[in-house]
Design an enzyme around this catalytic site. Structure first.
Site, short mmCIF file in Angstrom:
data_model
loop_
_atom_site.label_atom_id
_atom_site.label_comp_id
_atom_site.label_asym_id
_atom_site.label_seq_id
_atom_site.Cartn_x
_atom_site.Cartn_y
_atom_site.Cartn_z
N ARG A 93 -32.23 -9.59 25.08
CA ARG A 93 -31.38 -10.78 25.21
C ARG A 93 -30.03 -10.44 25.81
NH1 ARG A 93 -31.65 -14.01 20.15
NH2 ARG A 93 -33.41 -14.75 21.38
N TYR A 94 -29.52 -9.27 25.46
CA TYR A 94 -28.19 -8.86 25.91
C TYR A 94 -28.32 -7.88 27.06
CZ TYR A 94 -26.40 -10.83 21.52
OH TYR A 94 -26.06 -11.65 20.48
N ARG A 97 -28.82 -3.79 25.62
CA ARG A 97 -29.48 -3.37 24.37
C ARG A 97 -30.67 -4.26 24.07
NH1 ARG A 97 -24.98 -6.09 24.11
NH2 ARG A 97 -24.32 -7.37 22.35
N CYS A 106 -42.59 -4.98 5.23
CA CYS A 106 -41.41 -4.61 4.45
C CYS A 106 -41.87 -4.20 3.06
CB CYS A 106 -40.45 -5.78 4.32
SG CYS A 106 -39.64 -6.23 5.86
N CYS A 110 -38.02 -10.80 1.67
CA CYS A 110 -36.91 -11.70 1.36
C CYS A 110 -37.37 -13.10 1.71
CB CYS A 110 -35.69 -11.35 2.21
SG CYS A 110 -35.28 -9.59 2.15
N CYS A 113 -36.31 -14.85 5.06
CA CYS A 113 -36.52 -14.05 6.28
C CYS A 113 -36.51 -14.91 7.54
CB CYS A 113 -37.85 -13.29 6.19
SG CYS A 113 -38.15 -12.22 7.61
N ARG A 115 -37.54 -13.83 10.35
CA ARG A 115 -38.73 -13.48 11.13
C ARG A 115 -39.98 -13.70 10.30
NH1 ARG A 115 -36.57 -8.37 13.11
NH2 ARG A 115 -35.09 -9.46 14.41
N ASP A 273 -29.90 -18.57 9.12
CA ASP A 273 -30.55 -19.22 10.26
C ASP A 273 -31.35 -20.43 9.78
OD1 ASP A 273 -29.67 -17.32 12.16
OD2 ASP A 273 -31.28 -15.95 11.58
N ASP A 310 -25.91 -16.83 14.67
CA ASP A 310 -26.87 -16.45 15.70
C ASP A 310 -27.39 -17.78 16.24
OD1 ASP A 310 -28.38 -14.83 17.30
OD2 ASP A 310 -29.05 -13.54 15.67
N LYS A 317 -25.40 -13.90 19.14
CA LYS A 317 -24.44 -14.00 18.04
C LYS A 317 -23.10 -14.50 18.56
CE LYS A 317 -26.80 -10.19 15.85
NZ LYS A 317 -27.74 -9.96 16.99
C1 LIG Z 1 -28.34 -8.82 17.10
C2 LIG Z 1 -29.12 -8.48 18.28
C3 LIG Z 1 -28.76 -7.39 19.08
C4 LIG Z 1 -27.57 -6.50 18.78
O1 LIG Z 1 -26.35 -7.17 18.87
P1 LIG Z 1 -25.00 -6.40 18.55
O2 LIG Z 1 -23.96 -7.46 18.59
O3 LIG Z 1 -24.85 -5.35 19.60
O4 LIG Z 1 -25.15 -5.77 17.19
C5 LIG Z 1 -29.53 -7.13 20.18
N1 LIG Z 1 -30.59 -7.89 20.51
C6 LIG Z 1 -30.94 -8.97 19.77
C7 LIG Z 1 -32.09 -9.79 20.20
C8 LIG Z 1 -30.23 -9.30 18.62
O5 LIG Z 1 -30.60 -10.35 17.88
#
Ligand SMILES: *Cc1c(COP(=O)(O)O)cnc(C)c1O
Length: 357
Positions: A93-94, A97, A106, A110, A113, A115, A273, A310, A317
């Site tokens: 998404r980002y 990362r 798990c 929880c 959850c 997910r 969420d 989120d 986020k």
């Molecule tokens: C939370 C998340 C991340 C990591 O986000 P950071 O702000 O770097 O901790 C990366 N990918 C996804 C899909 C996420 O939900």
């Protein structure tokens, strides 16, 4: 002494066991069975001890409730993780990362959850489809940070976990590996010296633990955290704001301070969420802002997490802050400090001049 797999096998997994423990008057057999049919039940001995000892906060988090069967406007995949999934088990998404789901299960489930649509179901987090994920990570040289999640990555055997860490470390552009887990509280026995040795071979490996309540930091959990910290893992925590569990400033402050004492740096505080089946845990956003106001300035800055929503639909986020800026004019900023007092910060004169020209 029993090993962690044997302890895990002593978990509660059926409604009959719940009724035996807590009585027919506290467990509505039919409704709770329906909730369990929708989302797995497992409560480890460590969590059960907490339910018996500390009561309501753990009951809410782990014992299935008839409320889970009520879907008002909750969404199945509220964060649209599956829309941002280029190959199975990866969400990208980002820019730099990715989220990589490596375990379907798990130790304890929880009830809130995010997910819950796939966690506990090995068909939805397929264990035989990692080739495409590794290929994706190799090809996408922009990815420098990989978050291992699931399920709980520490549910894998040491050998299996090492397989993932080794494969990832063989990819030169991956700088940081993070492991997201709740095992230090669900199954502290899992944090063995051998596991720590495996992890230490692949640093930097950050471990982010999900903590919601100060009572979760039992002596056994604190010992597990110390082992991870001593193995060289920077530790962080994530907390979800949950109605009836931790939605008050005093509880949160105690949690954050206790985390810090255990070398865990509070990282995120999330609004719950809007997940189908977990809507009864939601609070208003003012509650989160009130908590942030009660932390910032009143305790160590190191104990203050980022408060985020989120964004539903996959926006990622988004941080929320109490309002500390009263006014910005050409020559000054009017600010409110943590105690509510007003302060003026003069802006540089050149800037004022420049804006006059
Ligand atoms: C939370 C998340 C991340 C990591 O986000 P950071 O702000 O770097 O901790 C990366 N990918 C996804 C899909 C996420 O939900």
């Amino acid at each position: 002494m029993a090993n962690w797999q044997q302890i895990l096998r002593k978990s509660i997994t059926t409604v009959d066991q719940l009724i035996e423990l807590f009585g027919e008057e506290n467990i509505d057999r039919e409704a709770v069975q329906e909730a369990v049919d929708r989302f797995n039940l497992r409560i480890t001995p460590a969590v059960l001890a907490q339910i018996k000892g500390d009561g309501v906060t753990f009951w809410q988090q782990y014992v299935p409730s008839p409320d889970e069967n009520e879907v008002l406007d909750g969404i199945v995949d509220s964060l649209a993780e599956d829309d941002d999934s280029p190959v199975p088990n990866i969400t990208h998404r980002y820019p730099d990362r990715v989220l990589f789901l490596i375990s379907p299960v798990c130790a304890s489930y929880c009830r809130f959850c995010t997910r819950r649509r796939k966690v506990g179901d090995p068909e939805k987090i397929p264990l035989n489809q990692f080739d495409s994920a590794f290929r994706y990570l190799q090809e996408h040289t922009e990815v420098r940070d990989v978050i291992l999640s699931g399920g709980d990555p520490f549910m894998l055997s040491d050998r299996r976990l090492e397989f993932f860490l080794k494969k990832l470390r063989a990819i030169p552009h991956i700088e940081v590996i993070r492991i997201h887990t709740r095992i230090p509280l669900h199954l502290p026995e899992r944090i063995t010296a051998d596991l720590c040795k495996v992890i230490a071979r692949y640093h930097p490996v950050f471990v982010n633990i999900h903590f919601n309540h100060p009572a979760e930091l039992t002596p056994a959990t604190e010992k597990a955290l110390a082992k991870l910290a001593n193995a060289g893992c920077p530790l962080g925590s994530q907390t979800v704001l949950l109605k009836g569990v931790n939605d008050d400033p005093e509880t949160m402050k105690e949690l954050m301070q206790k985390l810090l004492k255990n070398r865990v740096r509070p990282y995120y505080l999330y609004m719950a969420d809007p997940v189908a089946g977990a809507e009864h845990f939601r609070t208003g956003v003012e509650k989160g802002l009130e908590i942030m106001k009660a932390l910032r300035g009143w305790t160590s800055g190191l104990a203050v997490p980022h408060f985020c929503i989120d964004a539903p639909g996959g926006g990622g986020k988004i941080p929320l802050l109490p309002n500390y800026v009263e006014e910005i004019s050409d020559d000054e900023v009017v600010l409110r400090n943590y105690a509510g007092e007003l302060y003026r910060y003069p802006l540089p004169k050149e800037l004022v001049l420049a804006s006059l020209l």
